[in-house]
Design a protein around this motif. Structure first.
Motif, mmCIF file in Angstrom:
data_model
loop_
_atom_site.group_PDB
_atom_site.id
_atom_site.type_symbol
_atom_site.label_atom_id
_atom_site.label_comp_id
_atom_site.label_asym_id
_atom_site.label_seq_id
_atom_site.Cartn_x
_atom_site.Cartn_y
_atom_site.Cartn_z
ATOM 1 N N VAL A 79 47.380 -29.614 57.425
ATOM 2 C CA VAL A 79 48.267 -30.678 57.894
ATOM 3 C C VAL A 79 47.843 -31.997 57.269
ATOM 4 C CG1 VAL A 79 46.860 -31.168 59.938
ATOM 5 C CG2 VAL A 79 49.283 -31.769 59.941
ATOM 6 N N THR A 80 48.821 -32.829 56.925
ATOM 7 C CA THR A 80 48.528 -34.140 56.352
ATOM 8 C C THR A 80 48.206 -35.120 57.472
ATOM 9 O OG1 THR A 80 50.032 -33.721 54.503
ATOM 10 C CG2 THR A 80 49.405 -36.012 54.909
ATOM 11 N N LEU A 81 47.046 -35.743 57.377
ATOM 12 C CA LEU A 81 46.630 -36.702 58.398
ATOM 13 C C LEU A 81 47.469 -37.962 58.311
ATOM 14 C CD1 LEU A 81 42.719 -36.472 58.165
ATOM 15 C CD2 LEU A 81 44.189 -35.414 59.876
ATOM 16 N N LEU A 82 47.786 -38.521 59.462
ATOM 17 C CA LEU A 82 48.440 -39.820 59.507
ATOM 18 C C LEU A 82 47.431 -40.893 59.111
ATOM 19 C CD1 LEU A 82 50.410 -39.398 62.847
ATOM 20 C CD2 LEU A 82 51.360 -39.387 60.554
ATOM 21 N N PRO A 83 47.900 -42.063 58.685
ATOM 22 C CA PRO A 83 46.962 -43.105 58.248
ATOM 23 C C PRO A 83 45.886 -43.441 59.284
ATOM 24 C CG PRO A 83 49.182 -43.697 57.601
ATOM 25 C CD PRO A 83 49.305 -42.458 58.438
ATOM 26 N N PHE A 84 46.262 -43.575 60.558
ATOM 27 C CA PHE A 84 45.260 -43.927 61.555
ATOM 28 C C PHE A 84 44.290 -42.772 61.791
ATOM 29 C CE2 PHE A 84 48.262 -41.789 64.340
ATOM 30 C CZ PHE A 84 47.455 -41.187 65.302
ATOM 31 N N GLN A 85 44.738 -41.529 61.540
ATOM 32 C CA GLN A 85 43.835 -40.387 61.657
ATOM 33 C C GLN A 85 42.865 -40.328 60.484
ATOM 34 O OE1 GLN A 85 46.863 -37.352 61.976
ATOM 35 N NE2 GLN A 85 46.726 -37.304 64.206
ATOM 36 N N GLN A 86 43.303 -40.750 59.316
ATOM 37 C CA GLN A 86 42.393 -40.862 58.179
ATOM 38 C C GLN A 86 41.328 -41.921 58.456
ATOM 39 O OE1 GLN A 86 45.564 -41.579 55.234
ATOM 40 N NE2 GLN A 86 44.784 -39.802 54.126
ATOM 41 N N ILE A 115 43.287 -32.754 66.151
ATOM 42 C CA ILE A 115 43.411 -32.681 64.692
ATOM 43 C C ILE A 115 42.328 -33.512 64.015
ATOM 44 C CG2 ILE A 115 44.880 -33.318 62.742
ATOM 45 C CD1 ILE A 115 45.758 -30.792 64.130
ATOM 46 N N GLN A 116 42.000 -34.652 64.594
ATOM 47 C CA GLN A 116 40.978 -35.505 63.991
ATOM 48 C C GLN A 116 39.616 -34.811 63.991
ATOM 49 O OE1 GLN A 116 41.268 -39.690 65.441
ATOM 50 N NE2 GLN A 116 43.248 -39.085 66.271
ATOM 51 N N ILE A 117 39.302 -34.114 65.073
ATOM 52 C CA ILE A 117 38.028 -33.393 65.126
ATOM 53 C C ILE A 117 38.045 -32.202 64.172
ATOM 54 C CG2 ILE A 117 36.558 -31.973 66.598
ATOM 55 C CD1 ILE A 117 36.204 -34.948 67.035
ATOM 56 N N ILE A 118 39.169 -31.506 64.076
ATOM 57 C CA ILE A 118 39.269 -30.391 63.127
ATOM 58 C C ILE A 118 39.061 -30.894 61.703
ATOM 59 C CG2 ILE A 118 40.837 -28.664 62.166
ATOM 60 C CD1 ILE A 118 42.069 -28.383 64.941
ATOM 61 N N SER A 119 39.598 -32.065 61.401
ATOM 62 C CA SER A 119 39.377 -32.642 60.067
ATOM 63 C C SER A 119 37.901 -32.949 59.846
ATOM 64 C CB SER A 119 40.216 -33.920 59.900
ATOM 65 O OG SER A 119 39.711 -34.991 60.689
ATOM 66 N N LEU A 120 37.191 -33.301 60.913
ATOM 67 C CA LEU A 120 35.746 -33.523 60.812
ATOM 68 C C LEU A 120 35.020 -32.214 60.519
ATOM 69 C CD1 LEU A 120 33.390 -35.563 61.149
ATOM 70 C CD2 LEU A 120 33.351 -34.959 63.573
ATOM 71 N N PHE A 121 35.422 -31.129 61.189
ATOM 72 C CA PHE A 121 34.838 -29.811 60.916
ATOM 73 C C PHE A 121 35.046 -29.418 59.454
ATOM 74 C CE2 PHE A 121 35.510 -28.329 65.584
ATOM 75 C CZ PHE A 121 34.363 -29.009 65.955
ATOM 76 N N ARG A 142 42.100 -23.186 69.854
ATOM 77 C CA ARG A 142 42.056 -22.047 68.938
ATOM 78 C C ARG A 142 43.298 -22.008 68.045
ATOM 79 N NH1 ARG A 142 42.822 -15.871 70.715
ATOM 80 N NH2 ARG A 142 44.962 -16.659 70.677
ATOM 81 N N ASN A 143 44.459 -22.234 68.638
ATOM 82 C CA ASN A 143 45.701 -22.199 67.866
ATOM 83 C C ASN A 143 45.752 -23.311 66.830
ATOM 84 O OD1 ASN A 143 46.519 -20.009 69.415
ATOM 85 N ND2 ASN A 143 47.688 -21.264 70.851
ATOM 86 N N GLU A 144 45.278 -24.491 67.206
ATOM 87 C CA GLU A 144 45.278 -25.612 66.266
ATOM 88 C C GLU A 144 44.351 -25.339 65.085
ATOM 89 O OE1 GLU A 144 46.880 -28.701 66.319
ATOM 90 O OE2 GLU A 144 48.126 -27.988 67.969
ATOM 91 N N ILE A 145 43.175 -24.783 65.363
ATOM 92 C CA ILE A 145 42.236 -24.476 64.278
ATOM 93 C C ILE A 145 42.801 -23.391 63.375
ATOM 94 C CG2 ILE A 145 39.933 -23.568 63.742
ATOM 95 C CD1 ILE A 145 38.932 -24.869 66.312
ATOM 96 N N ASP A 146 43.389 -22.340 63.967
ATOM 97 C CA ASP A 146 43.968 -21.254 63.177
ATOM 98 C C ASP A 146 45.133 -21.739 62.326
ATOM 99 O OD1 ASP A 146 42.143 -19.512 64.239
ATOM 100 O OD2 ASP A 146 43.512 -18.655 65.729
ATOM 101 N N THR A 147 45.924 -22.658 62.885
ATOM 102 C CA THR A 147 47.126 -23.135 62.190
ATOM 103 C C THR A 147 46.792 -24.068 61.038
ATOM 104 O OG1 THR A 147 48.421 -22.958 64.237
ATOM 105 C CG2 THR A 147 49.330 -24.343 62.481
ATOM 106 N N GLU A 150 41.905 -22.763 57.063
ATOM 107 C CA GLU A 150 41.956 -21.438 56.457
ATOM 108 C C GLU A 150 40.543 -20.886 56.356
ATOM 109 O OE1 GLU A 150 43.955 -19.267 52.558
ATOM 110 O OE2 GLU A 150 44.462 -21.329 53.090
ATOM 111 N N GLY A 151 40.326 -19.720 56.955
ATOM 112 C CA GLY A 151 39.035 -19.059 56.852
ATOM 113 C C GLY A 151 37.989 -19.546 57.831
ATOM 114 N N MET A 152 38.365 -20.378 58.793
ATOM 115 C CA MET A 152 37.399 -20.858 59.778
ATOM 116 C C MET A 152 37.294 -19.832 60.903
ATOM 117 S SD MET A 152 37.036 -24.647 61.465
ATOM 118 C CE MET A 152 36.417 -25.322 59.912
ATOM 119 N N ASP A 153 36.080 -19.337 61.146
ATOM 120 C CA ASP A 153 35.838 -18.269 62.121
ATOM 121 C C ASP A 153 35.630 -18.877 63.508
ATOM 122 O OD1 ASP A 153 35.601 -15.726 62.959
ATOM 123 O OD2 ASP A 153 33.694 -15.295 61.976
#
Length: 657
Positions: A79-86, A115-121, A142-147, A150-153
């Protein structure tokens, strides 16, 4: 130690005693009274903990406030981060490099903290990481990470069959668990449970792992530091720690301490002894009488946070020492917390402050136009933030001087013009786009794709020399946007969903979409064309001939199912009985502007339905109340029913506050 060494030691001790005595005397003289127990206690603390002498000044001078900038889009994030999320990703990465190795992300609900934390991961692929969340949010994580990765266990550590081997848990990229599970396991670890008549204590696997990241989602779940949930979180070990909460402070300042304690913020989260240099992150008194580390009693220990912040605020509120405590509180919070409100709330706060200024100065009537402008901006923000952020007046402020100019946009492809030519109806197109349009047109003399007047254009004409603010063609907001990275709004997406569902039910049904803001119609046009709708537009700047041709094009072409109409241009003298749906994208102050009447003329044989799209808890809901009150007043005036007059007196909050 030699005799000389003993003498030097005694001399240093005496010098320190005199220095402390001098400091106490100076403080007493400045206060003109006897020192309180708390002040005496703090002076005693500084003797054994010199780092506390000027802790607030030291923090201000040694720990800079991280100013968010835009980080690059992580390569592994779908997913493309919004400017404030970047910006928040940049801030979090900088915080982890700092002295506290984490912090609090306190953006308001709905701004994408997950999403911001997933981008940190994704930016730091080390594992294992753990997310502790409420039960209802577990599967969402879980759904957000899977969506979005890619390849995150991912392992959901929940239920009776969960894995208890720490070595197995360490294999996963992200472990998801709940506060309830963590508290239950911690209780078994501390108090044990009965098994075959014996008390068995079972270690918590989560405490046996050194995590890379610990994320507490809805971190206010640990606001009471005495609960097992909070204590269990305090025992977790990691490289970095993060608290996520849109409400880090709910009832009292003391609740913040649990979050500060979890983060292990030095020095604010520690307990100090006034008798020695004992300093501990946890309250360790196993026998309740002596410190596990220094053997002094609990009375000789104090929590720095309580002493400096909580107690003064509890005793004095926002006055005197309490006011000073609030000022001190801002020092660590500015350096460990990022809190952004939704743009509408920020604009509402600014407008409210400005209105209060007019009231205080007694100049409300003199600033009516300014007040109306503030209210209009709030209405625009409820439609789409770009109507405010990318308005002509705000373009330079938000885009920068190099991007503030209004580029000329092709009305066919909605992209920046490269080789512009102009039709007789004054609409401007890219030459190549127009060639493609003419080559695929069914008619020998096609209509203008914008106003549907017979198209007259010279494909061999020299390219126009376009400048910003070209007077011959209104480019509008599209010329100030980055089209490729443009984001829709909730209101536009709601319209797209309504029209799509309607098309599935009956592809022949025609709809009219009204808005007061022409720039908003531009954004709606862009989105609907991407979805595949064929549309017409009616604006106030159109000539009578173009207006009539556009209406006939909508009425006579079955494939054109959506008509976008400027509320002020199409609110009167317009008969569109071919349509049976009306969508009001923004409401006008005056209820007499009834757009639904445009399709409810004599000759209408279809069921007519009008839908208002209103953002909840915004100025739009209050405008609706104002319209209702005006309508009741009109009905009561013209009706012979006496009961109508009583409805006017009913409670109705109609004015923006």
């Amino acid at each position: 130690m030699t005799w000389v060494g003993q003498a030097q030691w005694r001399y240093l001790q005496e010098a320190e005693r005199r220095a402390n005595k001098l400091e106490e005397d100076t403080l007493k003289r400045s206060l003109g009274q006897k020192l309180t127990w708390a002040k005496n206690f703090f002076l005693a603390l500084k003797r054994h903990h010199p780092e506390l002498k000027d802790v607030w000044g030291d923090v201000q001078s040694s720990i800079p406030i991280v100013i968010p900038e835009r980080a690059e889009q992580p390569a592994g994030l779908k997913v493309t981060l919004l400017p404030f999320q970047q910006e928040s990703l940049f801030w979090m990465l900088k915080q982890e490099q700092g002295i506290w190795h984490g912090g609090m992300l306190a953006d308001k609900m709905g701004m994408g903290k997950t999403i911001q934390i997933i981008s940190l991961f994704v930016s730091d692929l080390k594992h294992p990481n753990i997310v502790v969340a409420p039960t209802v949010a577990l599967m969402q994580w879980r759904n957000e990470i899977d969506t979005h990765t890619e390849g995150m266990d991912v392992l959901v550590w929940h239920g009776a069959s969960r894995v208890n081997n720490p070595k197995e848990l360490e294999k996963y990229d992200v472990v998801l668990t709940t506060y309830a599970v963590m508290e239950s396991c911690f209780r078994k670890q501390q108090s044990g449970f009965k098994r075959k008549g014996l008390i068995v204590k079972e270690p918590l696997p989560l405490h046996q792992i050194k995590w890379n990241h610990i994320i507490l989602d809805k971190a206010h779940n640990i606001k009471d530091r005495q609960t097992n949930t909070a204590k269990a979180s305090f025992e977790l070990q990691s490289n970095y720690k993060w608290c996520l909460s849109g409400m880090p402070l709910q009832n009292r300042v003391g609740e913040l301490y649990s979050l500060v304690h979890f983060l292990g913020v030095d020095l604010f989260s520690f307990y100090f002894c006034k008798k020695c240099d004992c300093k501990s992150l946890h309250w360790k008194f196993t026998d309740t009488k002596h410190c596990d580390d220094c053997d002094h009693s609990p009375m000789q220990h104090t929590c720095f946070w309580n002493n400096e912040i909580l107690t003064p605020i509890q005793k004095h509120g926002i006055k005197g020492p309490g006011k000073i405590a609030f000022q001190k509180l801002r020092i660590p919070l500015d350096r460990m917390m990022l809190c952004r409100t939704k743009l509408y709330l920020s604009l509402f706060s600014d407008a409210k402050h400005q209105f209060s200024t007019y009231i205080d100065s007694g100049t409300v009537l003199n600033n009516y136009s300014n007040i109306f402008s503030l209210l209009t901006r709030m209405r625009q923000m409820a439609c789409h933030p770009d109507l405010v952020l990318h308005s002509k007046t705000n373009g330079t402020q938000f885009l920068g001087s190099d991007e503030a100019g209004e580029a000329t946009i092709c009305r066919l492809c909605s992209d920046v013009m490269e080789d512009a030519i102009q039709a007789k109806c004054r609409h401007i197109f890219d030459r190549e786009c127009m060639k493609q349009y003419l080559s695929t047109a069914r008619d020998m003399t096609p209509d203008c794709p914008v106003c549907h007047v017979a198209l007259t254009i010279d494909l061999e004409a020299p390219a126009l020399k376009l400048e910003a603010n070209t007077p011959s063609a209104r480019q509008g907001i599209l010329g100030r946007l980055h089209i490729k990275t443009w984001w829709s709004s909730s209101k536009i997406e709601a319209l797209v969903e309504e029209l799509s569902n309607l098309h599935l039910q009956d592809s022949m049904t025609k709809s009219i979409v009204f808005s007061q803001f022409v720039n908003f119609l531009d954004l709606i046009t862009l989105r609907l064309q991407k979805v595949g709708f064929e549309i017409c537009r009616l604006e106030g700047t159109m000539s009578p001939q173009a207006r009539d041709v556009t209406i006939q094009h909508f009425m006579n072409n079955l494939s054109v199912t959506v008509f976008l109409v400027s509320l002020k241009a199409g609110g009167v003298a317009l008969n569109l009985t071919e349509a049976s749906r009306v969508y009001l994208m923004d409401s006008w102050w005056n209820p007499a502007v009834k757009a639904m009447d445009r399709i409810h003329h004599l000759g209408q044989y279809r069921p007519v339905k009008a839908i208002k799209l209103i953002i909840e808890d915004s100025i739009e809901s209050q405008i609706t109340q104002l319209q209702e009150k005006k309508s009741v007043m009109v009905d009561a005036t013209l009706s012979t029913d006496n009961s109508m007059g009583q409805r006017i007196m009913g409670p109705c909050c109609v004015y923006p506050r």
